[in-house]
Design an enzyme around this catalytic site. Structure first.
Site, PDB file in Angstrom:
ATOM      1  CB  CYS A 163      -0.883  -0.016   1.229  1.00 34.85           C
ATOM      2  SG  CYS A 163      -1.610  -1.617   1.528  1.00 34.85           S
ATOM      3  NE  ARG A 180       4.367   1.410  -2.562  1.00 31.34           N
ATOM      4  CZ  ARG A 180       5.610   1.061  -2.295  1.00 31.34           C
ATOM      5  NH1 ARG A 180       6.581   1.583  -2.993  1.00 31.34           N
ATOM      6  NH2 ARG A 180       5.891   0.209  -1.360  1.00 31.34           N
ATOM      7  CD1 TRP A 217      -3.433  -4.624  -4.099  1.00 28.22           C
ATOM      8  CD2 TRP A 217      -2.510  -5.896  -2.518  1.00 28.22           C
ATOM      9  NE1 TRP A 217      -3.272  -5.894  -4.603  1.00 28.22           N
ATOM     10  CE2 TRP A 217      -2.713  -6.696  -3.658  1.00 28.22           C
ATOM     11  CE3 TRP A 217      -1.929  -6.488  -1.396  1.00 28.22           C
ATOM     12  CZ2 TRP A 217      -2.360  -8.034  -3.701  1.00 28.22           C
ATOM     13  CZ3 TRP A 217      -1.587  -7.826  -1.446  1.00 28.22           C
ATOM     14  CH2 TRP A 217      -1.803  -8.585  -2.598  1.00 28.22           C
ATOM     15  CG  ASN A 223       2.144   0.699   3.531  1.00 24.78           C
ATOM     16  OD1 ASN A 223       0.937   0.902   3.479  1.00 24.78           O
ATOM     17  ND2 ASN A 223       3.013   1.352   2.792  1.00 24.78           N
ATOM     18  N   GLY A 224       2.007  -3.220   5.804  1.00 27.34           N
ATOM     19  CA  GLY A 224       2.599  -4.382   6.476  1.00 27.34           C
ATOM     20  C   GLY A 224       1.514  -5.219   7.127  1.00 27.34           C
ATOM     21  CD  GLU A 244      10.038 -11.149 -17.187  1.00 29.39           C
ATOM     22  OE1 GLU A 244       9.931 -11.972 -16.253  1.00 29.39           O
ATOM     23  OE2 GLU A 244       9.645  -9.970 -17.081  1.00 29.39           O
ATOM     24  CE  LYS A 264       6.301  -8.679 -17.113  1.00 29.60           C
ATOM     25  NZ  LYS A 264       7.504  -8.781 -16.313  1.00 29.60           N
ATOM     26  CD  GLU A 274       3.539  -9.358 -14.219  1.00 32.83           C
ATOM     27  OE1 GLU A 274       4.408  -9.380 -15.110  1.00 32.83           O
ATOM     28  OE2 GLU A 274       3.627  -8.645 -13.213  1.00 32.83           O
ATOM     29  CG  HIS A 305       9.208 -35.173 -21.092  1.00 33.73           C
ATOM     30  ND1 HIS A 305       9.595 -36.466 -21.291  1.00 33.73           N
ATOM     31  CD2 HIS A 305      10.177 -34.408 -21.631  1.00 33.73           C
ATOM     32  CE1 HIS A 305      10.765 -36.496 -21.905  1.00 33.73           C
ATOM     33  NE2 HIS A 305      11.136 -35.256 -22.134  1.00 33.73           N
ATOM     34  CE  LYS A 354       7.407  -1.791 -10.160  1.00 40.45           C
ATOM     35  NZ  LYS A 354       7.629  -2.747 -11.273  1.00 40.45           N
TER      36      LYS A 354
HETATM   37  C1  F6R Z   1       6.500  -9.028 -12.555  1.00 37.90           C
HETATM   38  C2  F6R Z   1       6.953  -8.389 -11.340  1.00 37.90           C
HETATM   39  C3  F6R Z   1       7.167  -9.230 -10.146  1.00 37.90           C
HETATM   40  C4  F6R Z   1       8.430  -8.780  -9.421  1.00 37.90           C
HETATM   41  C5  F6R Z   1       8.577  -9.519  -8.083  1.00 37.90           C
HETATM   42  C6  F6R Z   1       9.865  -9.153  -7.386  1.00 37.90           C
HETATM   43  O1  F6R Z   1       6.339  -8.109 -13.587  1.00 37.90           O
HETATM   44  O2  F6R Z   1       7.136  -7.214 -11.297  1.00 37.90           O
HETATM   45  O3  F6R Z   1       7.234 -10.585 -10.473  1.00 37.90           O
HETATM   46  O4  F6R Z   1       9.524  -9.027 -10.245  1.00 37.90           O
HETATM   47  O5  F6R Z   1       7.490  -9.216  -7.265  1.00 37.90           O
HETATM   48  O6  F6R Z   1       9.938  -7.791  -7.176  1.00 37.90           O
HETATM   49  P1  F6R Z   1      11.312  -7.075  -6.878  1.00 37.90           P
HETATM   50  O7  F6R Z   1      12.146  -7.197  -8.118  1.00 37.90           O
HETATM   51  O8  F6R Z   1      10.948  -5.663  -6.564  1.00 37.90           O
HETATM   52  O9  F6R Z   1      11.942  -7.798  -5.739  1.00 37.90           O
END
Ligand code: F6R
Length: 618
Positions: free
Chosen positions: A2, A27, A79, A110-111, A491, A495, A498, A514, A613
């Protein structure tokens, strides 16, 4: 997850808090609220949904003394972790003793407070009533239960009884210009202005007002009153924290004319990659200069193993690092999910180098894994983007990505900067081992060529957008690759999941048969990574197996490689490059593909559902 913003100064606090909230919305964005302290008392306003709902709710606040007249306040975007995203569960949470009216204390958090149930039972036994399902309201009441006109004292006493993580900002009725903030495991940054102070969980919220900041350490508590900042520990001992200047301008965090932050950040990559490698390449000696890593060639001779830990996209980058470090430096390397590493009692020791990879530098699992590795005596270094973040500070050594602020929830430029860093690390380690100067010089050129190769991919944006039209109806997709292209497949699949909500899975191309090949139908497209190099022919054979079952195929292949033409329905071309370097342009191609599929499907690209984020909870 958050976002927190706070203000104490001479200006009307509400517009500053709302502005900060808008910058933090990425966030966490299921509800928002603020608490303003004025001679009229503490006024709390909150609502479900986006910050704009809160703006509308406040209306013409200039004309209302308890809103426009307040020069101190706290605000939050939430969040949900405890309780659904309703107005009542939104922060701030206010508290007062049983039987009293009005708000004595208000708090944003937050937390997660792990022992909130026990604390709540105790407070209820004292006659206190709760209106929400949140752990934060319990914390507000706990603080209030100790409040006798000294907010720092009440906060420290309360936090000493709390188990869990917190970044908090708090206000109280009897100290109208005072904010008290504290952290443990959830970031708090204090922005220093001329006659005012701002606080936030992320510097992006306050850059418009100041770039001079103090980062709180775990268990710090700060009392803020106008420009005055006093920091102490949870046991009330004064502590000094140096301030630092943030280079990121406010503009750098804006969308800059692109439809979405994600697209802007995809297009920034030639520059962000360049910023990562700039000044870190020695083309004469064919080596990289990574002074922050603070590892000498003679230390490397002693090294038994490199462990790369991270989550999500950062984990995928780690896999590229594993391949490159083993491939070029001949040092055993292993990538591991941070969440697994932290709990499985791993065997690591002083001959192991643990590289913690994190864009935000705040990811709870990665941070816990760092602490575990430190406790076990390993050499620990961070590959982190956010300067001053907890992982960057706790590892003490490492490499900043210098990718600039990444606002889009879906990570793009952080990945390509992480891979660039890992290639530089592989080079440094390889040069300390058997790699010749000549090969090192070529390796430097291969890395330095990447930004231009990315430019070439970006030029195909319209072409990729057109191709994306053919895939928007898919409900599921498989991404396949081998060797360096396997992490790219992972990756690419992450993407598209997400942001477009298409279910996607990545496989090593050989694994498909397999079991998962059973799922292939005409409706399930294959995205295959077949740039020219080792493994291409074998992956093409796997592609042929898929086509034989009716799957539509999108290839990512090397420019001018006509051999692949008969294997794909659609082809995105990337410039010719050795595969360890081709990872980056190939990933950029898949970022654009995912972006356009999501756009065409009408998805909220910068704010995908259920995602935030920075994942500062387990
Ligand atoms: C995907 C994404 C997440 C972060 C993961 C780790 O697009 O952003 O999978 O990569 O939550 O986040 P960081 O790199 O900030 O530790």
């Amino acid at each position: 997850m958050c976002g927190i913003v706070g203000y104490s100064g001479t200006q009307s606090a509400a517009p500053i808090l709302l502005n900060g909230l808008k910058r933090l919305e990425y966030r966490g964005y299921d509800s928002a609220g603020l608490a303003l302290v004025s001679p009229e008392g503490i006024r709390v306003e909150k609502c479900e949904g986006k910050v704009v709902n809160l703006v509308n709710q406040l209306g013409d606040f200039d004309k209302v003394p308890s809103l426009g007249g307040a020069t101190a306040g706290i605000a939050h975007t939430r969040w949900a972790t405890h309780g659904p995203p309703t107005t009542v569960n939104a922060h701030p949470h206010a508290a007062r003793p049983a039987g009293e009216e009005g708000n004595r204390v208000a708090l944003v958090h937050n937390g997660i407070i792990e022992n909130y149930k026990a604390l709540k039972a105790r407070l209820e036994a004292d006659g206190r009533g709760f209106v929400s399902e949140t752990d934060t309201e319990v914390l507000a009441h706990l603080v209030d239960s100790f409040y006798e006109g000294d907010l720092v004292k009440a906060v420290t006493t309360a936090l000493n009884q709390v188990e869990g993580t917190f970044g908090i900002a708090c206000v109280a009725i009897d100290e109208p210009g005072v904010l008290v903030v504290a952290r443990r495991g959830s970031p708090i940054v204090i922005g220093l202005g001329e006659d005012e102070t701002l606080v936030a969980s992320d510097a992006a919220a306050i850059l418009r007002y100041t770039r001079q900041v103090i980062y709180l350490d775990d268990n710090d508590v700060a009392r803020i009153e106008g420009p005055k900042v006093d920091i102490c520990s949870l046991d009330a001992m004064p502590v000094t924290r140096e301030s630092t200047q943030i280079d990121w301008s406010d503009d750098a965090a804006e969308k800059g004319g692109y439809a979405h932050y994600m697209l802007k950040e995809i297009f920034e990559q030639p520059d962000s990659i360049w910023n990562t490698i700039r000044g870190r390449m020695d083309s004469d000696r064919g080596n990289s200069v990574l002074s922050g890593l603070n590892v000498q060639p003679r230390d490397l001779a002693e090294l038994h193993r490199v462990l790369l830990i991270g989550c999500g996209t950062s984990l995928n980058a780690g896999l590229v690092g594993e391949y490159a470090i083993e491939d070029f430096a001949g040092i055993p390397a292993e990538v591991e999910q941070a969440a697994e590493f932290r709990y499985r009692n791993p065997i690591v020791g002083s001959k192991d180098l643990v590289l913690a990879i994190s864009q935000s530098g705040e990811t709870a699992d990665t941070l816990a894994a760092v602490r575990e590795a430190v406790d076990k005596g390993a050499l620990v270094a961070g590959l982190v983007n956010v300067v001053g973040s907890t992982i960057a500070r706790e590892t003490g050594r490492g490499i900043y990505l210098h990718a600039g602020p990444e606002i889009s929830v879906a990570s793009t430029k952080a990945f390509t900067s992480q891979v660039s860093c890992l290639l530089m690390i592989a080079l440094k380690f390889a040069r300390a081992a058997r790699m010749s100067r000549e090969r090192g010089v070529r390796f430097v050129k291969e890395i330095e060529a990447i930004p231009d190769q990315v430019r070439e991919v970006l030029k195909q944006n319209d072409h990729i957008a057109k191709i994306a039209e053919n895939y928007i109806k898919a409900e599921s997709a498989f991404y396949i690759g081998r060797g360096y292209m396997y992490p790219v497949a992972l990756e690419g699949a992450l993407k598209i999941k997400e942001i477009s909500y298409i279910h996607a899975e990545a496989f090593h191309a050989a694994e498909l048969k397999h079991g998962s090949i059973a799922l292939l139908t005409e409706e399930l497209p294959i995205i295959a990574l077949v740039p020219d190099g080792p493994g291409k022919d074998k992956t093409l054979s796997n592609v042929a197996e898929c086509r034989a079952r009716g799957s539509k195929v999108l290839l990512v292949a090397t420019e001018g490689d006509d051999e692949v033409n008969d294997y794909g329905d659609d082809i995105i071309r990337i410039p010719a490059a050795p595969l360890h370097a081709a990872v980056i342009p190939a990933t950029v191609a898949l970022q654009l593909f995912a972006y356009h599929v999501a756009r065409l499907r009408g998805c909220p690209i910068d704010q995908p559902r259920n995602l935030a984020k920075s994942v500062t909870v387990e």
